[in-house]
Write a protein that holds these residues in place. Structure first.
Motif, PDB file in Angstrom:
ATOM      1  N   ALA A   1     -60.188 -22.620 -19.389  1.00 19.92           N
ATOM      2  CA  ALA A   1     -60.599 -23.733 -20.268  1.00 19.92           C
ATOM      3  C   ALA A   1     -59.816 -23.665 -21.575  1.00 19.92           C
ATOM      4  O   ALA A   1     -60.362 -23.491 -22.656  1.00 19.92           O
ATOM      5  N   SER A   2     -58.496 -23.780 -21.446  1.00 16.85           N
ATOM      6  CA  SER A   2     -57.624 -23.753 -22.631  1.00 16.85           C
ATOM      7  C   SER A   2     -57.999 -24.898 -23.569  1.00 16.85           C
ATOM      8  O   SER A   2     -58.378 -25.987 -23.124  1.00 16.85           O
ATOM      9  N   LEU A   3     -57.869 -24.647 -24.877  1.00 15.41           N
ATOM     10  CA  LEU A   3     -58.238 -25.678 -25.862  1.00 15.41           C
ATOM     11  C   LEU A   3     -57.406 -26.944 -25.696  1.00 15.41           C
ATOM     12  O   LEU A   3     -57.809 -28.027 -26.103  1.00 15.41           O
TER      13      LEU A   3
ATOM     14  N   LEU B   1     -53.204 -31.650 -21.194  1.00 15.02           N
ATOM     15  CA  LEU B   1     -52.688 -31.495 -19.825  1.00 15.02           C
ATOM     16  C   LEU B   1     -53.219 -32.627 -18.946  1.00 15.02           C
ATOM     17  O   LEU B   1     -52.510 -33.166 -18.104  1.00 15.02           O
ATOM     18  N   ASN B   2     -54.479 -32.996 -19.141  1.00 10.48           N
ATOM     19  CA  ASN B   2     -55.061 -34.078 -18.358  1.00 10.48           C
ATOM     20  C   ASN B   2     -54.406 -35.430 -18.671  1.00 10.48           C
ATOM     21  O   ASN B   2     -54.326 -36.305 -17.807  1.00 10.48           O
ATOM     22  N   TYR B   3     -53.924 -35.586 -19.899  1.00 16.10           N
ATOM     23  CA  TYR B   3     -53.195 -36.812 -20.282  1.00 16.10           C
ATOM     24  C   TYR B   3     -51.952 -36.970 -19.401  1.00 16.10           C
ATOM     25  O   TYR B   3     -51.618 -38.069 -18.972  1.00 16.10           O
ATOM     26  N   TYR B   4     -51.261 -35.859 -19.158  1.00 15.60           N
ATOM     27  CA  TYR B   4     -50.041 -35.895 -18.351  1.00 15.60           C
ATOM     28  C   TYR B   4     -50.304 -35.654 -16.864  1.00 15.60           C
ATOM     29  O   TYR B   4     -49.483 -36.007 -16.020  1.00 15.60           O
ATOM     30  N   LEU B   5     -51.446 -35.029 -16.544  1.00 12.12           N
ATOM     31  CA  LEU B   5     -51.815 -34.739 -15.149  1.00 12.12           C
ATOM     32  C   LEU B   5     -53.197 -35.347 -14.898  1.00 12.12           C
ATOM     33  O   LEU B   5     -54.203 -34.636 -14.834  1.00 12.12           O
TER      34      LEU B   5
ATOM     35  N   THR C   1     -60.366 -34.646 -11.446  1.00 13.10           N
ATOM     36  CA  THR C   1     -61.121 -34.595 -10.190  1.00 13.10           C
ATOM     37  C   THR C   1     -61.463 -33.163  -9.774  1.00 13.10           C
ATOM     38  O   THR C   1     -61.996 -32.939  -8.689  1.00 13.10           O
ATOM     39  N   ALA C   2     -61.152 -32.184 -10.624  1.00 13.45           N
ATOM     40  CA  ALA C   2     -61.462 -30.786 -10.304  1.00 13.45           C
ATOM     41  C   ALA C   2     -62.961 -30.587 -10.100  1.00 13.45           C
ATOM     42  O   ALA C   2     -63.780 -31.256 -10.728  1.00 13.45           O
ATOM     43  N   LYS C   3     -63.311 -29.641  -9.198  1.00 14.14           N
ATOM     44  CA  LYS C   3     -64.729 -29.312  -8.996  1.00 14.14           C
ATOM     45  C   LYS C   3     -65.325 -28.728 -10.264  1.00 14.14           C
ATOM     46  O   LYS C   3     -66.426 -29.080 -10.681  1.00 14.14           O
ATOM     47  N   ASN C   4     -64.607 -27.750 -10.843  1.00 18.08           N
ATOM     48  CA  ASN C   4     -65.059 -27.067 -12.067  1.00 18.08           C
ATOM     49  C   ASN C   4     -63.851 -26.500 -12.789  1.00 18.08           C
ATOM     50  O   ASN C   4     -62.753 -26.444 -12.235  1.00 18.08           O
ATOM     51  N   ILE C   5     -64.102 -26.057 -14.029  1.00 12.97           N
ATOM     52  CA  ILE C   5     -63.112 -25.267 -14.759  1.00 12.97           C
ATOM     53  C   ILE C   5     -63.635 -23.831 -14.767  1.00 12.97           C
ATOM     54  O   ILE C   5     -64.796 -23.596 -15.113  1.00 12.97           O
ATOM     55  N   ILE C   6     -62.784 -22.878 -14.383  1.00  9.63           N
ATOM     56  CA  ILE C   6     -63.200 -21.474 -14.368  1.00  9.63           C
ATOM     57  C   ILE C   6     -62.762 -20.811 -15.664  1.00  9.63           C
ATOM     58  O   ILE C   6     -61.591 -20.876 -16.030  1.00  9.63           O
TER      59      ILE C   6
ATOM     60  N   VAL D   1     -55.599 -24.804  -9.751  1.00  6.87           N
ATOM     61  CA  VAL D   1     -54.501 -25.272 -10.598  1.00  6.87           C
ATOM     62  C   VAL D   1     -54.552 -24.414 -11.857  1.00  6.87           C
ATOM     63  O   VAL D   1     -55.569 -24.405 -12.573  1.00  6.87           O
ATOM     64  N   VAL D   2     -53.497 -23.657 -12.110  1.00  2.44           N
ATOM     65  CA  VAL D   2     -53.455 -22.728 -13.241  1.00  2.44           C
ATOM     66  C   VAL D   2     -52.597 -23.332 -14.350  1.00  2.44           C
ATOM     67  O   VAL D   2     -51.435 -23.658 -14.100  1.00  2.44           O
TER      68      VAL D   2
END
Length: 360
Positions: free
Chosen positions: A306-308, A313-317, A322-327, A359-360
């Motif tokens: 959960a990088s700040l 990243l979501n703006y470009y990707l 649609t990810a299940k969760n963030i680890i 996705v890392v």
């Protein structure tokens, strides 16, 4: 949602002359704002149009729209803590090595402007040096460090009259709304034998490494050696030494002092700004390709970390949403999501690693 007042910033912050626009970033996300997952009660917008502008005269990149300080650095919204970030720790270590390489004089006082959690100052403990940290969000558990919880412009440093003072400023200058006013205050608070060490993100490494995803609303400036030298020389300082560090946000590390000689350090050549849009398009090709691969996972994946900066990243990707969760194993983030990326953060102990996509 409450309205946020945006300030237009079209003149070069170094010269005051007109600049040129290189990039429009429509509905660009704010970073670092967390909420309880599914809460959605945040009272402000979390997307703002942004511009990237360029001063050709000094080789300086900067943002064309400024979000208000009281919104972006509100202690409820602002979550950056140096020691909680592996990248920040590496940056501090590299900066510490640069300082030690350049320091030859006796040091009696170290003043860190933008000290955050004093991770940098702690490296100088047990050396019989007075340590002072200045930061509106300063947090410290160390009684050997004097903490001043305020903005630099409100602090009188001439009361600290010992000689052998060293000023540090790590990853702060890029956040400063008016760098000329900041330098004016520095000059007013400086004595002839003071030495200054600054590090901040630079345009050279941003372009070389195509790291356009590192542009965000808090980082107003991307200095070059040329623009930083011009800025400090206007206030009677001179550059003594500098180096580029690729490790964290691609920084320029600089050492300077009050001007003592007419000799000047040899500077790098200007970057070729004509390549900027081509470079940005190359970057877009890379992220679009990555996004297609994420798409092919058909929502069956986790985001790892959960990088700040995750909203950018979501703006470009866009498929990341649609990810299940963030680890993330930071206990303070469990059960939270970003205000503009509403995917729940969970602990890694809940994951079946052998049968999952990441996705890392």
């Amino acid at each position: 949602a409450n309205k946020i007042k945006i300030t237009e910033n079209t003149s070069s912050p170094i010269t005051g002359n007109e600049s040129e626009m290189l990039l429009e970033l429509k509905k660009y996300p704010v970073t670092e704002i967390f909420q309880r997952f599914g809460d959605n009660s945040f009272q402000h917008p979390t997307y703002f149009d942004q511009e990237v502008r360029y001063c050709r005269e000094t080789n300086h990149l900067f943002l064309g729209k400024l979000l208000p300080q009281e919104f972006i650095y509100n202690s409820e919204n602002y979550n950056t803590i140096t020691s909680a970030s592996q990248g920040s720790k590496v940056a501090i270590e590299n900066f510490y090595n640069f300082i030690n390489k350049c320091l030859t004089e006796e040091v009696n006082v170290i003043i860190d402007i933008g000290a955050n959690d004093n991770l940098m100052l702690k490296k100088f403990k047990n050396k019989n040096i007075d340590l002072i940290g200045i930061d509106p969000n300063i947090v410290s558990d160390d009684d050997e460090i004097i903490c001043i919880k305020d903005y630099f412009e409100n602090v009188d440093l001439l009361t600290e009259y010992k000689s052998g003072r060293v000023f540090l400023c790590s990853h702060t200058l890029e956040h400063i709304y008016d760098p000329r006013l900041f330098m004016q205050l520095l000059e007013k608070n400086s004595k002839q034998d003071d030495i200054y060490f600054f590090q901040f993100p630079c345009i050279d490494l941003l372009m070389r490494d195509l790291r356009f995803d590192q542009i965000h609303h808090q980082h107003i400036h991307y200095f070059s050696v040329q623009s930083f030298t011009k800025l400090i020389e206007d206030f009677g300082f001179e550059l003594i030494n500098y180096q580029l560090d690729s490790d964290h946000y691609g920084t320029l590390q600089a050492c300077f002092r009050k001007k003592t000689s007419n000799g000047s350090i040899k500077l790098k050549d200007f970057i070729n700004i004509e390549n900027f849009k081509n470079d940005y398009n190359c970057f877009l090709n890379v992220v679009n390709s990555a996004n297609s691969r994420i798409d092919s996972l058909h929502d069956d994946f986790y985001c790892f970390g959960a990088s700040l900066m995750l909203p950018i990243l979501n703006y470009y990707l866009p498929s990341l949403i649609t990810a299940k969760n963030i680890i993330d194993d930071d206990p303070d983030k469990l059960g939270l999501s970003f205000a503009n990326f509403d995917v729940e953060i969970i602990n890694s102990s809940e994951i079946d690693y052998l049968n999952s996509n990441f996705v890392v």
